[in-house]
Design an enzyme around this catalytic site. Structure first.
Site, PDB file in Angstrom:
ATOM      1  N   LYS A 144       0.847  -1.192   0.000  1.00 45.45           N
ATOM      2  CA  LYS A 144       0.000   0.000   0.000  1.00 45.45           C
ATOM      3  C   LYS A 144       0.883   1.242   0.000  1.00 45.45           C
ATOM      4  CE  LYS A 144      -3.590   2.622   0.133  1.00 45.45           C
ATOM      5  NZ  LYS A 144      -4.731   2.792   0.993  1.00 45.45           N
ATOM      6  N   HIS A 185     -10.195   3.781  -3.815  1.00 40.71           N
ATOM      7  CA  HIS A 185     -11.326   4.715  -3.635  1.00 40.71           C
ATOM      8  C   HIS A 185     -11.373   5.789  -4.726  1.00 40.71           C
ATOM      9  CE1 HIS A 185      -7.950   6.535  -1.593  1.00 40.71           C
ATOM     10  NE2 HIS A 185      -8.139   5.904  -0.474  1.00 40.71           N
ATOM     11  N   HIS A 236     -13.660   6.310  13.063  1.00 37.70           N
ATOM     12  CA  HIS A 236     -13.055   7.248  14.021  1.00 37.70           C
ATOM     13  C   HIS A 236     -14.145   7.495  15.071  1.00 37.70           C
ATOM     14  CE1 HIS A 236      -9.613   8.535  11.465  1.00 37.70           C
ATOM     15  NE2 HIS A 236     -10.456   8.451  10.452  1.00 37.70           N
ATOM     16  N   ASP A 289     -13.617   1.262   2.045  1.00 35.52           N
ATOM     17  CA  ASP A 289     -12.872   2.315   2.739  1.00 35.52           C
ATOM     18  C   ASP A 289     -13.560   2.677   4.051  1.00 35.52           C
ATOM     19  OD1 ASP A 289     -10.781   3.997   3.272  1.00 35.52           O
ATOM     20  OD2 ASP A 289     -11.510   5.641   2.021  1.00 35.52           O
TER      21      ASP A 289
HETATM   22  C1  NCD Z   1      -8.817   6.670   5.965  1.00 37.46           C
HETATM   23  C2  NCD Z   1      -8.510   6.444   7.432  1.00 37.46           C
HETATM   24  O1  NCD Z   1      -9.084   7.124   8.292  1.00 37.46           O
HETATM   25  O2  NCD Z   1      -7.715   5.546   7.729  1.00 37.46           O
HETATM   26  N1  NCD Z   1      -9.527   7.914   5.819  1.00 37.46           N
HETATM   27  C3  NCD Z   1     -10.299   8.293   4.785  1.00 37.46           C
HETATM   28  O3  NCD Z   1     -10.782   9.428   4.802  1.00 37.46           O
HETATM   29  N2  NCD Z   1     -10.546   7.513   3.773  1.00 37.46           N
HETATM   30  C4  NCD Z   1      -7.545   6.635   5.172  1.00 37.46           C
HETATM   31  C5  NCD Z   1      -7.722   6.648   3.691  1.00 37.46           C
HETATM   32  O4  NCD Z   1      -8.066   5.633   3.078  1.00 37.46           O
HETATM   33  O5  NCD Z   1      -7.510   7.714   3.103  1.00 37.46           O
HETATM   34 ZN    ZN Z   2      -8.773   3.907   3.113  1.00 43.98          ZN
END
Ligand code: NCD
Ligand code: ZN
Length: 340
Positions: free
Chosen positions: A97, A170, A246, A242
């Protein structure tokens, strides 16, 4: 159709985190999915095989689901060496990655210059070893143009390493679709949010930080073009959620990422049904990825969805705080009926 049975659903881009967050989010993927490609951007990024291995152990020890495979990935940092690639290969890791430094969550150990000669040499080696290169393809320019500006890097890599499979993770910008058409070794993953929402869902009314993610949601034309790729199950695209949990507290401080793991199959089934394309969902959710990533399964998993209302929970709990679920509070047309 009142019900549909999907064989071996696959999530080719998933953030599971670690510790308490991992415990909280893991079952939403391990129950309905056969396999998920687990991203390596932990707080301490998985830049060596040994780190990937201990993370895999943590996932497997918490997973109550026997019929689930976490497909692990190695984070490309300035410390990456040919020896690392050798040991990764020995341990069965086949995904690398690449995060541009600073592009997203936990990417500070990412790559400063993707076309740097040392990295190119390593990618050439990775090509001979059969690795797949997953890329968070964004420049550091204006937010809405970051993926577009990265196209030149994708082109350069695709030309230099024709036998290296390169995944545009993505995909968010309709201008990237050309790359899938022009380069046989470029593929993409598509998320639920980039095929169903636009920037207006973030800033069009009251600010909605729960829809803030990287790459940022774009225009209606982008969303429509990506949705078309998904609905037609274009052979170059796989599903990658994705899902990026959080806590609400972190989201309100500005963290990028959308948590969608609990809704994926009901959401995609409802979406494909609405567009009369249910017949393409199996390819989008599994068959394309099986081919692209060369996957096989010791035991198949079948998930049946039925046309009955599914009320999406607003959030899930974790000991670190609640996590908002994408489309929480909404009602979807399909729900999971059975998993076997
Ligand atoms: C992802 C993360 O929080 O790990 N965040 C996101 O906005 N997609 C990381 C990522 O895939 O960019
Ligand atoms: Zn991601």
């Amino acid at each position: 159709m009142d019900s549909i049975t999907l064989k071996n659903p696959l999530d080719m881009h998933l953030h599971l985190r670690e510790g308490e967050l991992l415990k909280a989010v893991l079952p939403y993927t391990t129950k309905p999915f056969s396999l998920a490609l687990v991203m390596p951007n932990l707080k301490k990024p998985l830049i060596h095989t040994s780190l990937v291995e201990s993370y895999e152990k943590e996932i497997l020890s918490l997973s109550k689901e026997e019929n689930f495979t976490p497909l692990m990935s190695l984070y490309i940092s300035s410390e990456l060496s040919k020896e690392d690639l050798d040991s990764a290969q020995k341990k069965g890791i086949k995904i690398l990655k690449l995060y541009p430094k600073g592009a997203t969550t936990n990417s500070s150990l990412g790559v400063g210059d993707v076309l740097d000669s040392k990295l190119l040499e390593l990618l050439g080696y990775a090509e001979t070893k059969g690795f797949i290169l997953s890329i968070h393809g964004e420049s550091s320019g204006f937010s809405m143009d970051r993926e577009y500006e990265f196209a030149s890097v994708f082109k350069e890599l695709a030309k230099s390493f024709p036998n290296l499979k390169i995944i545009i993770e993505h995909m968010s910008d309709k201008r990237s679709i050309k790359l899938l058409e022009e380069y046989k070794n470029i593929y993409a993953t598509l998320t639920p949010h980039h095929i169903s929402m636009t920037l207006d869902d973030v800033i069009g009314g009251m600010l909605n930080p729960h829809h803030f993610c990287k790459p940022v949601l774009k225009t209606k034309a982008d969303k429509d073009a990506l949705l078309e790729l998904a609905l037609s199950a274009n052979a170059k695209v796989s599903f990658g959620s994705d899902s990026a949990p959080h806590t609400i507290e972190s989201k309100l401080k500005g963290a990028a990422g959308i948590f969608n793991a609990p809704i994926i199959l009901p959401f995609l089934t409802s979406l494909f049904a609405k567009h009369n394309k249910l017949e393409n969902l199996q390819s989008f959710i599994s068959d394309n990825a099986v081919r692209i990533y060369n996957l096989s399964f010791a035991k198949d998993k079948f998930v049946t969805l039925e046309k009955k209302d599914y009320q999406v929970p607003d959030f899930i709990t974790s000991s670190l705080g609640d996590i908002k679920v994408l489309f929480g509070g909404d009602t979807l047309e399909y729900r999971i009926k059975a998993i076997s």
